[in-house]
Each structure stands twice: as C-alpha cells, then as structure tokens.
Design an enzyme around this catalytic site. Structure first.
Site, PDB file in Angstrom:
ATOM      1  N   GLU A 245       0.881  -1.176   0.000  1.00  0.00           N
ATOM      2  CA  GLU A 245       0.000   0.000   0.000  1.00  0.00           C
ATOM      3  C   GLU A 245       0.906   1.209   0.000  1.00  0.00           C
ATOM      4  O   GLU A 245       1.496   1.557   1.031  1.00  0.00           O
ATOM      5  CB  GLU A 245      -0.887  -0.003   1.259  1.00  0.00           C
ATOM      6  CG  GLU A 245      -1.818  -1.184   1.361  1.00  0.00           C
ATOM      7  CD  GLU A 245      -2.881  -1.185   0.285  1.00  0.00           C
ATOM      8  OE1 GLU A 245      -3.280  -0.104  -0.175  1.00  0.00           O
ATOM      9  OE2 GLU A 245      -3.296  -2.277  -0.134  1.00  0.00           O
ATOM     10  N   CYS A 279      -2.237   9.103   2.657  1.00  0.00           N
ATOM     11  CA  CYS A 279      -1.897   8.510   1.360  1.00  0.00           C
ATOM     12  C   CYS A 279      -2.883   8.911   0.277  1.00  0.00           C
ATOM     13  O   CYS A 279      -2.528   9.102  -0.865  1.00  0.00           O
ATOM     14  CB  CYS A 279      -1.824   6.997   1.485  1.00  0.00           C
ATOM     15  SG  CYS A 279      -3.319   6.263   2.158  1.00  0.00           S
TER      16      CYS A 279
HETATM   17  P1  NAD Z   1       8.560   4.477   4.549  1.00  0.00           P
HETATM   18  O1  NAD Z   1       8.473   3.710   3.310  1.00  0.00           O
HETATM   19  O2  NAD Z   1       9.738   5.344   4.775  1.00  0.00           O
HETATM   20  O3  NAD Z   1       8.499   3.491   5.822  1.00  0.00           O
HETATM   21  C1  NAD Z   1       7.454   2.583   6.010  1.00  0.00           C
HETATM   22  C2  NAD Z   1       7.922   1.453   6.914  1.00  0.00           C
HETATM   23  O4  NAD Z   1       8.892   0.666   6.227  1.00  0.00           O
HETATM   24  C3  NAD Z   1       8.584   1.902   8.202  1.00  0.00           C
HETATM   25  O5  NAD Z   1       8.147   1.094   9.245  1.00  0.00           O
HETATM   26  C4  NAD Z   1      10.060   1.683   7.916  1.00  0.00           C
HETATM   27  O6  NAD Z   1      10.850   1.468   9.076  1.00  0.00           O
HETATM   28  C5  NAD Z   1      10.003   0.423   7.078  1.00  0.00           C
HETATM   29  N1  NAD Z   1      11.176   0.169   6.236  1.00  0.00           N
HETATM   30  C6  NAD Z   1      12.112   1.044   5.792  1.00  0.00           C
HETATM   31  N2  NAD Z   1      13.023   0.393   5.007  1.00  0.00           N
HETATM   32  C7  NAD Z   1      12.649  -0.902   4.965  1.00  0.00           C
HETATM   33  C8  NAD Z   1      13.163  -2.061   4.319  1.00  0.00           C
HETATM   34  N3  NAD Z   1      14.246  -2.020   3.547  1.00  0.00           N
HETATM   35  N4  NAD Z   1      12.516  -3.225   4.483  1.00  0.00           N
HETATM   36  C9  NAD Z   1      11.395  -3.305   5.237  1.00  0.00           C
HETATM   37  N5  NAD Z   1      10.857  -2.249   5.884  1.00  0.00           N
HETATM   38  C10 NAD Z   1      11.472  -1.048   5.734  1.00  0.00           C
HETATM   39  O7  NAD Z   1       7.200   5.303   4.631  1.00  0.00           O
HETATM   40  P2  NAD Z   1       6.832   6.464   5.657  1.00  0.00           P
HETATM   41  O8  NAD Z   1       7.621   7.673   5.289  1.00  0.00           O
HETATM   42  O9  NAD Z   1       6.876   5.944   7.044  1.00  0.00           O
HETATM   43  O10 NAD Z   1       5.265   6.698   5.321  1.00  0.00           O
HETATM   44  C11 NAD Z   1       4.799   7.603   4.378  1.00  0.00           C
HETATM   45  C12 NAD Z   1       4.456   6.927   3.078  1.00  0.00           C
HETATM   46  O11 NAD Z   1       3.483   5.912   3.299  1.00  0.00           O
HETATM   47  C13 NAD Z   1       3.827   7.861   2.064  1.00  0.00           C
HETATM   48  O12 NAD Z   1       4.382   7.626   0.785  1.00  0.00           O
HETATM   49  C14 NAD Z   1       2.359   7.471   2.069  1.00  0.00           C
HETATM   50  O13 NAD Z   1       1.660   7.749   0.874  1.00  0.00           O
HETATM   51  C15 NAD Z   1       2.457   6.000   2.318  1.00  0.00           C
HETATM   52  N6  NAD Z   1       1.189   5.490   2.849  1.00  0.00           N
HETATM   53  C16 NAD Z   1       0.417   4.688   2.029  1.00  0.00           C
HETATM   54  C17 NAD Z   1      -0.819   4.224   2.497  1.00  0.00           C
HETATM   55  C18 NAD Z   1      -1.691   3.348   1.637  1.00  0.00           C
HETATM   56  O14 NAD Z   1      -2.549   2.678   2.170  1.00  0.00           O
HETATM   57  N7  NAD Z   1      -1.511   3.315   0.317  1.00  0.00           N
HETATM   58  C19 NAD Z   1      -1.270   4.569   3.775  1.00  0.00           C
HETATM   59  C20 NAD Z   1      -0.460   5.397   4.548  1.00  0.00           C
HETATM   60  C21 NAD Z   1       0.770   5.839   4.073  1.00  0.00           C
END
Ligand code: NAD
Length: 508
Positions: A245, A279
């Site tokens: 997502e 998002c």
């Molecule tokens: P991010 O991708 O930086 O981090 C998300 C999660 O992934 C965190 O828990 C992080 O620690 C983890 N992570 C980081 N590197 C990783 C790796 N290599 N392997 C596994 N896990 C890893 O996102 P963010 O900045 O925390 O959140 C914002 C983003 O999330 C925005 O782009 C937003 O649009 C998106 N978002 C999408 C939805 C949806 O349902 N489509 C909902 C909410 C947020």
C-alpha cells in the site's frame, strides 16, 4: 532537529533510537532496534502461538476482538494522549482517523469474518462427477510493516484481519511513531490474546528487512514507493506474498456542473486532513474554466480560515516527520520558482518550527514537483483546464494511482468519467472515505501499490484459498488414467468436437 534520532548503543550492543514530540521536543521513547536474531526469537514464539490459534473457533476469536473493542472505547482518552504525543495531530482528528476507525475495524471483521471465510461449495462446470469445496486456511505468521502517518490504525487494521483469519502477527511500526504500534500490542494483550500471537518489533528499516527474511508467510506493507520496491523485491526473493500500500498523488476533477460549495469543502478536507500527510490526500485539483473563478475564490477563503496550532481547537498540526517538512517546502519553492503563485500560505508557519502554512497554489503545471511527486503536506495546487476531457487526461498523467475524486451533479456522467480515471478507487462528490468503507477493497494501481487490504478480498488475502475436490461416485478408474491408447485419444478428440462445437458449449 529530528523526531527520531540515534543515541548511544545499549549495553547489549543493540543500536538505539529515540523519538521526540514534534511540538515540545520532549523525549518520548528510547528503544533498542530489534535485530535479525531478535526477530528469529519472535518468529518462533509466533509459530507456537499460531498453531494453537488456528484451532480456535470464529466465536472465540470474535470474543477477544470484541473485548479489545470495549477496552479501546473505555480507554480512548489514554490512547489519544499517546498517539497525539507522537503525531501532534488534533484530538478531534486522532479520534476520527485512529480511534473511530479502529473501533469500526474491530467490530466489522470480528462480526463478519466467519461469514466471509466460511467454506463454500462450488459447482464444477466440467468435472461434474466431483464435489468441490473452497476453504480459507490461515497463512501462518504475517508481518505488518507500517508508516508514521496513521500509526495506530494502519498497524491495527491489517492485524485485526490477519487474526480473524487465524494468523499470528509480527508488527514493525514506523521508527518515527513506535509507541502507537506498542499501543496495538497492549490493547490485544489486555483483551486476552494468547502470548506471542501479536508481537511488536521496534526498529527501523533494518528490522523491517529482517522481518521479511525471517521465514514469515506474508508481508502487509504500508509506506512509500521507494521502500515498497525494496519490500516487493525481498518478498519476491523469499517467494512470499505481499500487499504493498504505497504513495499517491490523488487528483480532484471539478466539473462545470459541480456543487461548488461542496467541492470547495471537500477539497479543503481532502487536501488538509492530517496536514496532508495522508496517502489518499487530494494532492492536485483540475477545475474546468467555466467555474474556475468561483471555485478558486471560495477555496481561497476556506484555506485562509484554517487554524494551524497544537493546543485547544485547531485544524492543522505539525509535521510528524522532519524529512516530510523539507520535502513539502522544496515542492512549494520549486513551484513558485517556476511561476506558480501562492494565493494563501507558501511557507513555514510562525506557530512553530515544524509547522507549514496551509497553502493554495495557482498557475501550476506538470513541470513542477508539486504536480508530479507525492507532496504529503497541506498544499492544494489548482490547475484550470478547458474541459472534462483535459481534466481526465491531466489526472491520468502520473505514475501514481491510489485514489481520485470527481465533482459533478450528474450521477451518470460521474460514473462514466470514473471509469476513465486510472485509480484504485474513485469517489464522486466526497473525499477521503475509501479506507473507511470496510466492505470495499483498498489499494492502488500503477506505482501506488500491489494487492488490496480491506473487504472480503483483503480478508481472504490473509488466507490460502484452498480447494478440496472429492470424487462423488467412486468408479474403479477414470477415463484418462493409464494406459494411454490411440482409442482414448480418439474419444478425447470427439469430446472436444462434441462439447465446444455444438450448442452444448452454452452449458460449459
Ligand atoms: P517508509 O516507506 O519510509 O516506511 C514505512 C515502513 O517501512 C517503516 O516502518 C520503515 O521502518 C520500514 N522500512 C524502511 N526500510 C525498509 C526495508 N528495507 N525493508 C522493510 N521495511 C522497511 O514510509 P513512511 O515515510 O513511514 O510513510 C509515508 C508513506 O506511506 C507515504 O508515501 C504514504 O503515501 C504511504 N502510505 C500509504 C498508504 C496506503 O494505504 N496506500 C497509507 C499510509 C501511508
């Protein structure tokens, strides 16, 4: 300036992180980063717990989730305190986005999962001598990796679905908002969920990566496109399913026959909710020329009236993540440098160092980052277009495809235009409601994601769809069994002619 920062390693040698309140900067939490070795221990506990949980009946699972619901209602103020401390969002917004939505998720799935996952008889069109049943069996241990922008609900909602489907869950909350993830674990523990069935693994990307490599059976990931790519690749390497997502750049199309007052209200709510850190935020608006002046005039008034703050009643809180504030500032500066005009806002707010003014931009083009990259801030860029066809073309001119909104009084036209929008979901005459419509699947097309959460489709995604086919009549043998003969080949060819070259094919 940081909401999450590294501190001295602990005596055990673990890396350590510390989070601070985005408003007061007081330290909120210091924690060890969960290592691959720690994840392996958690996985073993989860496997043991899941084996027993898979044998529980739906009413037993429902009873625990209903207890969690009662606890959440009873203790909502304490939950809100802790979520607000990490996010700085208003209590009203936290109640709406996190607590209300969590109550609905707990009640919805705990009451409906049995019906959605009940084994069902399936009539076979060709193999009429067989009896078929489709069953939904648990995957095993599911990893839930979540972002900081809806830190409680985005950890809780997939967990509720995975649990009702009979799985154990390892949650890796964002390092920016770890305590909101801890709250999910505390809620289920207090509700009486067996030990080890839901565990919270605090840490950053290192922990998330270790979780994917830990032998987990599925990853439910919510986060950015960049991280989603890495997660998808790692899941592919491990040959495990994942839902991704990811981010969005949701367009809003305002037709000439739109109810302009409602569209203006929907634009402000859709674009500014959670300070735009959502998002499915409205990230770009295309308004047809005929109503552009009225729409922009009313939008200017509404955006200017928004209250930025962190105490009492306010509409827009601080940025949860420092990095996000910098991205938003960069997008606005880039747009202005390329000729856009800020009718409202345009820079950081005097309220505090992590606040940005709600901003309305006009004169924007698709040469600007604010129209092409995910901004994730309280920014509404508006572009005037000649007609609906141009609006749809511009709306689809993106690599993202999470949601889209359409504003028209003509329902049939709205549905026709919705078909042409390249998006995971389209909302007509409203905004920001898709994730809350639990009957419906939620997810994106293009770079906005893979797979779906929510609804029957999402719930079944936490299961193996496992057919069980039984022979009905018990003849001694089947026609196609050995030995292979020329005579059998001839019969088979006649059958092809008879079944698919005659009216019989209508029954197939
Ligand atoms: P991010 O991708 O930086 O981090 C998300 C999660 O992934 C965190 O828990 C992080 O620690 C983890 N992570 C980081 N590197 C990783 C790796 N290599 N392997 C596994 N896990 C890893 O996102 P963010 O900045 O925390 O959140 C914002 C983003 O999330 C925005 O782009 C937003 O649009 C998106 N978002 C999408 C939805 C949806 O349902 N489509 C909902 C909410 C947020």
């Amino acid at each position: 300036m940081a909401f999450v920062e590294s501190v001295e390693p602990s005596v055990s040698g673990h890396r350590r992180l510390r989070t601070r309140c985005p408003v007061s900067h007081r330290v909120l939490k210091e924690f060890d980063v969960t290592t691959a070795a720690d994840v392996a221990v958690a996985m073993e506990r989860a496997r043991t717990a899941q084996a027993a949980w898979a044998k529980t009946s739906f009413p037993e699972r429902t009873a625990i989730l209903q207890r969690a619901l009662a606890i959440l209602i009873e203790k909502q103020e304490a939950f809100i305190d802790r979520i607000v401390a990490e996010t700085g969002r208003s209590r009203m917004e936290t109640t709406m986005m996190e607590i209300f939505a969590a109550c609905d998720s707990l009640n919805f799935y705990s009451r409906r999962a049995e019906r959605m996952l009940r084994p069902r008889a399936v009539g076979l069109h060709l193999l009429r001598m067989k009896r078929a049943k489709l069953t939904f069996t648990p995957l095993g241990v599911v990893g839930v990796i979540t972002p900081w922008n809806g830190p409680f609900i985005l950890s809780l909602n997939p967990t509720v679905q995975a649990l009702m489907a009979g799985n154990a869950v390892l949650i890796k909350p964002s390092e920016v908002t770890p305590d909101s993830g801890v709250l999910v674990g505390e809620l289920f523990a207090e509700a009486g969920l067996p030990d080890g069935l839901v565990q919270i693994l605090l840490g950053d990307g290192e922990t998330g990566a270790a979780l994917i490599d830990s032998g987990v059976d599925k990853i439910s990931f919510t986060g950015s496109v960049a991280t989603g790519r890495k997660v998808g690749a790692a899941c592919g390497h491990n040959l495990i399913p994942c839902t991704l997502e990811l981010g969005g750049k949701d367009p809003m199309v305002v037709c000439a026959d739109a109810d302009i007052d409602r569209a203006v209200g929907g634009a402000v709510f859709g674009g500014m909710m959670n300070g735009g850190q959502f998002c499915s935020s409205t990230e770009r608006i295309y308004v047809v020329e005929a109503v552009a002046e009225e729409f922009i005039g009313k939008l200017t008034e509404k955006v200017a009236a928004l209250k930025v703050g962190h105490e009492g009643e306010y509409d827009i809180g601080p940025f949860i993540s420092t990095r996000q504030l910098e991205i938003v500032e960069d997008h606005v500066n880039d747009a202005v440098a390329r000729g856009a005009k800020a009718l409202v806002g345009g820079g950081r707010s005097a309220v505090g160092e992590h606040f940005f003014q709600p901003t309305l931009l006009v004169g924007v083009t698709h040469e600007m980052k604010v129209m092409t990259e995910e901004t994730f801030g309280p920014i509404l860029p508006v572009m005037v277009v000649a007609d609906e066809d141009e609006a749809i073309a511009m709306a689809n001119d993106t690599r993202f495809g999470l949601g889209a909104t359409l504003w028209t009084k003509d329902r049939a036209k709205g549905e026709r235009l919705a078909e042409r929008l390249e998006a995971g979901a389209v909302i007509i005459n409203d905004s920001s409601i898709t994730y809350g419509a639990l009957e419906l699947p939620f997810g994106g097309v293009k770079h906005s994601g893979v797979g779906r959460v929510n609804g029957e489709i999402g719930l079944r995604g936490f299961c193996h769809a496992k057919p069980v086919i039984a022979d009905r009549f018990g003849q001694k043998e089947e026609f196609v069994w050995y030995p292979y003969t020329n005579e059998k080949e001839g019969h088979l060819k006649k059958a092809i002619q008879w079944i698919w070259k005659t009216p019989l094919k209508r029954l197939m």
